[in-house]
Design an enzyme around this catalytic site. Structure first.
Site, PDB file in Angstrom:
ATOM      1  CE1 TYR A 129      -4.013  -1.846   5.262  1.00  0.00           C
ATOM      2  CE2 TYR A 129      -3.548   0.431   4.653  1.00  0.00           C
ATOM      3  CZ  TYR A 129      -3.804  -0.877   4.292  1.00  0.00           C
ATOM      4  OH  TYR A 129      -3.842  -1.215   2.960  1.00  0.00           O
ATOM      5  CB  SER A 180      -0.892   0.014   1.243  1.00  0.00           C
ATOM      6  OG  SER A 180      -1.564   1.251   1.379  1.00  0.00           O
TER       7      SER A 180
END
Length: 262
Positions: free
Chosen positions: A155, A142
């Site tokens: 995250y 990501s």
């Protein structure tokens, strides 16, 4: 790499980017081993794939945090297919909350899925690739792994870990002709936000720049067999990490504004 007859393992295959990857790989003639927790979705996906494409496809219902079960699944894949040519580590999730709001159990679960699950799948696939004399591990990381923002500390930490793991693993496998590629997408129009952003406010605020999972899947499939280290999607988001290194204070102010949209 010509994908005809090659075996591709896809985790988190039941929906979103995972299912798009499956369709585009099948279109190229690849055989598929699909991993996810939701059996009904996997069953429907397999039925659609074998109806449209002359490929071999099996699905495996497994939680990738269950090491014992996952090891068994990879042994079954090697037995049912002619080894493993490509692994796409796609499974993962996030929760957009502050550190204070996020429970330690939730943080640990994110690490178990996003990091240790990915590590386990990679570890279990390497022996088969080594026997073949080549292979490719593609990790869906990501942009959060390069540029962390508020309300995504846990995250972002998992994706930082994925990048670190991938970069070290690539060095270990260089003599085995096994490539390791990081894919770093920005916001993407998938069910990811149903968990990460249950209010829908963040997804709405970034709707204009959301990536199309079909296009992301196409990019990933096109990279199979190419020794590409790192891909930022969209490319311009990758400049964020470079700007942070050069102008940390200014970048931090901009990131606070972006993160507070969550």
């Amino acid at each position: 790499m010509d994908l005809l007859g090659k075996t591709i393992v896809i985790t988190g295959a039941s929906s979103g980017l995972g299912s798009e990857l499956a369709f585009q790989a099948a279109e190229k003639g690849a055989n598929l081993a699909l991993l996810a927790r939701r059996e009904e979705e996997l069953k429907r996906l397999k039925e659609r794939l074998v109806e449209q494409f002359p490929i071999k496809c099996h699905y495996f219902v497994v939680d990738i945090t269950n090491e014992h079960k996952l090891r068994e699944v990879f042994l079954q894949i090697e037995d049912q297919f002619n080894g493993i040519d490509v692994l796409i580590n796609n499974a993962g999730y996030g929760v957009f909350e502050t550190v204070e709001q996020t429970s330690l159990d939730e943080m640990k679960k994110m690490f178990e899925v996003n990091v240790f699950g990915l590590i386990s799948c990679s570890k279990f696939s390497i022996p088969s690739m080594r026997l073949k004399g080549k292979g490719h591990i593609i990790n869906i990381a990501s942009m959060a792994g390069k540029v962390a923002t508020s309300k995504a500390a846990a995250y972002a930490s998992t994706k930082h870990a994925v990048l670190g793991f991938s970069n070290a693993l690539r060095q270990e496998l260089i003599n085995d002709h096994i490539f390791v590629t990081n894919i770093n997408p920005g916001p993407m129009d998938t069910p990811f936000f149903e968990i990460a952003d249950d209010s829908g406010s963040y997804a709405k605020s970034v709707r204009k720049i959301m990536l199309d999972p079909q296009k992301v899947a196409g990019k990933v499939i096109s990279l199979i067999g190419k020794n590409v280290f790192d891909v930022d999607l969209p490319w311009w988001m990758g400049t964020g990490s470079k700007l942070m290194a050069l102008f940390p204070r200014i970048s931090n102010k901009l990131l606070i504004k972006f993160g507070n949209k969550k």
